[in-house]
Design an enzyme around this catalytic site. Structure first.
Site, PDB file in Angstrom:
ATOM      1  N   PHE A 115      60.707  24.222  39.946  1.00 43.11           N
ATOM      2  CA  PHE A 115      60.932  24.885  38.669  1.00 43.11           C
ATOM      3  C   PHE A 115      61.565  23.894  37.697  1.00 43.11           C
ATOM      4  O   PHE A 115      62.678  23.415  37.920  1.00 43.11           O
ATOM      5  CB  PHE A 115      61.821  26.118  38.859  1.00 43.11           C
ATOM      6  CG  PHE A 115      61.116  27.243  39.567  1.00 43.11           C
ATOM      7  CD1 PHE A 115      60.646  28.336  38.866  1.00 43.11           C
ATOM      8  CD2 PHE A 115      60.905  27.188  40.940  1.00 43.11           C
ATOM      9  CE1 PHE A 115      59.977  29.368  39.509  1.00 43.11           C
ATOM     10  CE2 PHE A 115      60.239  28.215  41.597  1.00 43.11           C
ATOM     11  CZ  PHE A 115      59.775  29.300  40.881  1.00 43.11           C
ATOM     12  N   ALA A 116      60.830  23.591  36.628  1.00 43.79           N
ATOM     13  CA  ALA A 116      61.296  22.648  35.602  1.00 43.79           C
ATOM     14  C   ALA A 116      61.372  23.390  34.280  1.00 43.79           C
ATOM     15  O   ALA A 116      60.525  23.226  33.392  1.00 43.79           O
ATOM     16  CB  ALA A 116      60.355  21.449  35.512  1.00 43.79           C
ATOM     17  N   ASP A 207      65.827  18.989  40.239  1.00 41.91           N
ATOM     18  CA  ASP A 207      66.835  17.989  39.886  1.00 41.91           C
ATOM     19  C   ASP A 207      67.264  17.202  41.116  1.00 41.91           C
ATOM     20  O   ASP A 207      68.444  16.990  41.382  1.00 41.91           O
ATOM     21  CB  ASP A 207      68.039  18.647  39.204  1.00 41.91           C
ATOM     22  CG  ASP A 207      68.620  19.804  39.986  1.00 41.91           C
ATOM     23  OD1 ASP A 207      67.937  20.335  40.890  1.00 41.91           O
ATOM     24  OD2 ASP A 207      69.774  20.203  39.699  1.00 41.91           O
ATOM     25  N   PRO A 228      74.885  20.644  52.039  1.00 44.53           N
ATOM     26  CA  PRO A 228      75.738  19.488  52.322  1.00 44.53           C
ATOM     27  C   PRO A 228      77.200  19.680  51.951  1.00 44.53           C
ATOM     28  O   PRO A 228      78.072  18.958  52.437  1.00 44.53           O
ATOM     29  CB  PRO A 228      75.117  18.383  51.459  1.00 44.53           C
ATOM     30  CG  PRO A 228      74.495  19.116  50.312  1.00 44.53           C
ATOM     31  CD  PRO A 228      73.958  20.385  50.926  1.00 44.53           C
ATOM     32  N   GLU A 297      70.380  32.322  46.094  1.00 45.49           N
ATOM     33  CA  GLU A 297      70.953  31.641  47.252  1.00 45.49           C
ATOM     34  C   GLU A 297      71.798  32.598  48.096  1.00 45.49           C
ATOM     35  O   GLU A 297      71.797  32.531  49.330  1.00 45.49           O
ATOM     36  CB  GLU A 297      71.796  30.451  46.803  1.00 45.49           C
ATOM     37  CG  GLU A 297      72.315  29.599  47.953  1.00 45.49           C
ATOM     38  CD  GLU A 297      72.982  28.318  47.459  1.00 45.49           C
ATOM     39  OE1 GLU A 297      72.307  27.278  47.417  1.00 45.49           O
ATOM     40  OE2 GLU A 297      74.184  28.391  47.098  1.00 45.49           O
TER      41      GLU A 297
END
Length: 348
Positions: A115-116, A207, A228, A297
Site C-alpha cells: 500500500f503506497a 516503507d 522486532p 495489527e
C-alpha cells in the site's frame, strides 16, 4: 405389521438417520476461523484441500546432494519451534537450495500486496527494486500496488515471470483509516483470484526494503512475522488491545508472540479467512465506536492467538533500520526504513 415390528423398523431408520448426520458432521470440511465457524462454499473437498495437501507433500529431486542435516547440532541461541510445533525460521535453520528444488516443480505463484497511499509513494521504488533482488527470485511473482497516486508509480524493470498491477484506492486524511482498510482490500483482491493449488500471498509494508533472501523457506498455510520491537519482552508488555469491549481484545496472560501487521501471508484461502475475519471484527467494533489500539495489527494478533500460524518468521523478516542488530540476528532480510512520520502521515 405388529406394533413391535413397527417399533423395530422405526429404531433402525432413526439409527440410520443419526449415523448419516454424524458422518456428514465428521467429514464436512468445516474449520473455525477467529471466534466463528466458517463452512466452505461448495461443502466438498476442492481446491482448498488440494492446496493444503500440496503444501505438505514435499518431494525433493532424486539425486540432489547437500550437507547432511543434524538433529543435535544447530542454532542453540534461539527457539526454532513453537509450543504448537510450527517452525520458527531463522538463518541457519534451512537449506535454501533444497527448498527451492522442492518448490520449483510445484509451479507455485506468489502474490504480494503493498500500500503506497499519500506520501508513502516515495518508498515504493526502493521496495520494488529490492524485491527484484531478494523476494522469491526465480519464481512467479505478482505485485499489487494499492495507491491513490497511480501516475507516480515508478517504472521498475522486472524479471521474466514477474509482474506489477496498480490498484487505485481513495486517499484518506487519517493514516489509521488507511491501515484499517487494508484487510478489506486484501479480502476483495483474493476473492477475485482463481482458486488453484500452490497460490500464496504476502502482505508487506511499503516503507521497507529487502536486504537478503526472502524465499521458499517462508511458505506455509498461515505465516506470521514476529515483531522486532517486542520479541525479547514479556507478553505483559505487548501492545495488544486490552479493552474487553473490542473484538481484538487479548486479556492478561493471553497471546503467544507479538506479530507484525506489516508482514504476514500464506496460502490464499488462509489469508482470505484472516482478512475477512479481521475486517468483520474491525467493522463491528467501529459500529460501537471502538478502534483497536493498532488497527488491523491488533485484530491480526487476536486472530493468530486463536488460529495458530503454521510457520513463524523470525524478526529477520521485518527488522527496523533504527535498531542496532542483536547477536541472534545473523541476517536482516526485510527492514522498515527510518522516516519522519510527521512528514509522511496526514495526521500524527
Amino acid at each position: 405389521m405388529s406394533v413391535i415390528n413397527r417399533k423395530s423398523v422405526g429404531v433402525v431408520l432413526l439409527s440410520a438417520l443419526l449415523l448419516g448426520v454424524l458422518y456428514c458432521y465428521m467429514y464436512q470440511p468445516n474449520r473455525v476461523f477467529g471466534d466463528v465457524g466458517v463452512r466452505r462454499e461448495n461443502g466438498r473437498p476442492g481446491d482448498d484441500d488440494i492446496a493444503a495437501s500440496n503444501d505438505l507433500h514435499l518431494v525433493a529431486p532424486a539425486h540432489l546432494q547437500y550437507k547432511q542435516p543434524s538433529i543435535i547440532h544447530g542454532r542453540g541461541d534461539v527457539v526454532t519451534v513453537t509450543p504448537w510445533l510450527s517452525p520458527v525460521v531463522w538463518e541457519g535453520t534451512f537449506n535454501a537450495v533444497l527448498l527451492d528444488s522442492i518448490y520449483r516443480p510445484k509451479n507455485i505463484s506468489i502474490a504480494a500486496t503493498v500500500f503506497a497511499v499519500g506520501k508513502y509513494i516515495k518508498f515504493l521504488k526502493d521496495f520494488l527494486e529490492t524485491a527484484e533482488q531478494h523476494f522469491f527470485v526465480g519464481f512467479k511473482v505478482h505485485v499489487y500496488v494499492f495507491t491513490d497516486r497511480p501516475d507516480e508509480v515508478p517504472r521498475v524493470r522486472m524479471a521474466a515471470g514477474r509482474q506489477l498491477t496498480v490498484r487505485p484506492v481513495p486517499s484518506s486524511q487519517r493514516w489509521q483509516e488507511i491501515s484499517a482498510r487494508r484487510m478489506e482490500l486484501i479480502q476483495l483482491l483474493i476473492e477475485e483470484q482463481p482458486r488453484r493449488a500452490n497460490s500464496y500471498i504476502f502482505c508487506l509494508d511499503v516503507d521497507s526494503k529487502f536486504h537478503g533472501r526472502w524465499g521458499t523457506e517462508s511458505l506455509g498455510g498461515l505465516v506470521a512475522v514476529i515483531h522486532p520491537g517486542y520479541y525479547r519482552d514479556d507478553r505483559s508488555r505487548f501492545p495488544y488491545e486490552r479493552r474487553p469491549a473490542s473484538r481484538a481484545h487479548l486479556a492478561a496472560g493471553e497471546g503467544d508472540f507479538y506479530y507484525c501487521g506489516g508482514a504476514f501471508g500464506g496460502l490464499l484461502q488462509e489469508v482470505h479467512q484472516l482478512a475477512k475475519t479481521c475486517r468483520a471484527n474491525f467493522e463491528d467494533d467501529a459500529k460501537e465506536g471502538i478502534e483497536a489500539a493498532w488497527q488491523e495489527e491488533s485484530h491480526l494478533n487476536r486472530y493468530m492467538w486463536i488460529n495458530k500460524p503454521s510457520k513463524v518468521l523470525s524478526p529477520e523478516y521485518l527488522w527496523q533500520d533504527f535498531k542496532s542488530r542483536n547477536p541472534e540476528i545473523q541476517i536482516i532480510r526485510f527492514s522498515g526504513v527510518i522516516k519522519n512520520y510527521a512528514e509522511i502521515r496526514p495526521n500524527v
